[in-house]
Design an enzyme around this catalytic site. Sequence first.
Site, PDB file in Angstrom:
ATOM      1  N   VAL A 123       0.825  -1.201   0.000  1.00  0.00           N
ATOM      2  CA  VAL A 123       0.000   0.000   0.000  1.00  0.00           C
ATOM      3  C   VAL A 123       0.860   1.252   0.000  1.00  0.00           C
ATOM      4  O   VAL A 123       1.993   1.252   0.478  1.00  0.00           O
ATOM      5  CB  VAL A 123      -0.962   0.036   1.210  1.00  0.00           C
ATOM      6  CG1 VAL A 123      -1.821  -1.215   1.223  1.00  0.00           C
ATOM      7  CG2 VAL A 123      -0.206   0.189   2.528  1.00  0.00           C
ATOM      8  N   MET A 172       6.243  -1.704  -7.817  1.00  0.00           N
ATOM      9  CA  MET A 172       5.794  -0.309  -7.806  1.00  0.00           C
ATOM     10  C   MET A 172       5.944   0.305  -6.420  1.00  0.00           C
ATOM     11  O   MET A 172       6.261   1.497  -6.289  1.00  0.00           O
ATOM     12  CB  MET A 172       4.340  -0.216  -8.279  1.00  0.00           C
ATOM     13  CG  MET A 172       3.794   1.213  -8.301  1.00  0.00           C
ATOM     14  SD  MET A 172       4.759   2.372  -9.316  1.00  0.00           S
ATOM     15  CE  MET A 172       4.171   1.897 -10.962  1.00  0.00           C
ATOM     16  N   LYS A 173       5.730  -0.480  -5.378  1.00  0.00           N
ATOM     17  CA  LYS A 173       5.897   0.023  -4.014  1.00  0.00           C
ATOM     18  C   LYS A 173       7.325   0.514  -3.791  1.00  0.00           C
ATOM     19  O   LYS A 173       7.549   1.549  -3.155  1.00  0.00           O
ATOM     20  CB  LYS A 173       5.549  -1.079  -3.019  1.00  0.00           C
ATOM     21  CG  LYS A 173       5.847  -0.752  -1.566  1.00  0.00           C
ATOM     22  CD  LYS A 173       5.014   0.401  -1.038  1.00  0.00           C
ATOM     23  CE  LYS A 173       5.210   0.551   0.468  1.00  0.00           C
ATOM     24  NZ  LYS A 173       4.485   1.682   1.031  1.00  0.00           N
ATOM     25  N   LEU A 174       8.307  -0.201  -4.307  1.00  0.00           N
ATOM     26  CA  LEU A 174       9.692   0.237  -4.171  1.00  0.00           C
ATOM     27  C   LEU A 174       9.939   1.523  -4.947  1.00  0.00           C
ATOM     28  O   LEU A 174      10.685   2.395  -4.496  1.00  0.00           O
ATOM     29  CB  LEU A 174      10.647  -0.862  -4.639  1.00  0.00           C
ATOM     30  CG  LEU A 174      10.657  -2.150  -3.817  1.00  0.00           C
ATOM     31  CD1 LEU A 174      11.713  -3.103  -4.360  1.00  0.00           C
ATOM     32  CD2 LEU A 174      10.895  -1.874  -2.336  1.00  0.00           C
TER      33      LEU A 174
END
Length: 289
Positions: A123, A172-174
Amino acid sequence: MNQHSTVAVLGLGAMGHAFAANLLKNHFRVAGWNRTRARGEDLVSSGLALYDEPQQAVAEAEVVLAMLADGAATESALRQIAPALRQNAIFCQMGTIGVEATDRLIGWLAETRPDVVYIDAPVSGTKAPAEKAQILVLASGDRQRAAALEPVFAAIGKGTRWLGEAGAGSRMKLVVNAWLIALMQGLAESTSLAQQFGFTPDDLWAVLEGGPLAAPYAKVKLDTIKGGDYTPQMHLTWALKDAQLALDAAEDQSMPGLQHIAQLWQQAVDAGYGEQDLSVIYRFLTGKE
């Protein structure tokens, strides 16, 4: 999924606790587990079924949300619960555990329990947005098989972005956290320079406000710096972990700026700032209380 379905939440730290609380408010049956049981006891009066073992928490759950500290903790929990998961259950990994651990767990579960759907869904958002159900879910995996997750995500967040095959969410979180970390470091240094010139955080925001550089996140962190209360929304130590996960996954030498930030933030953690909000890097840089 209807409002009487059961969701298990594994990991009742700041984020997992918020997820469980919001699910209870939306009339889901919620089972919970945390290595430190006390983290979930305040929700028992609201209806949380709190268990001492993760396999007990997932036994009746159609959906399992895992929000654990890192890849090792997530893998340990998944190996424990795999035999106990219901047929065709959905296992939704929502922590920031990096690319290597994500891909390993996806492969392991596919071999061990092919009936179980693995959804990779970290998230974007920290403690306060999570408590207000304002986080954004970065979901990836077989959306069709995971249709039962949609009302769960609606209860805990403001929206969901489906990004492709399982594993894309963690990638994408990274990316998002690399941007956030760079923004925080730049903001701390810019505020330090402003202070040297006799300007306050309010002065800096007054110049940014209304223009293309006025990121709402910057306003939140400028207010934190101004108030000097570094109660963690995102611990500096966890932000450093995420920076290292991004560096581990990136091509060699492709992120020299983040590498330098990680080295600096490691110094701040070593100096005792790790359990405070990541904006405390301003205090580390300036020595100002």
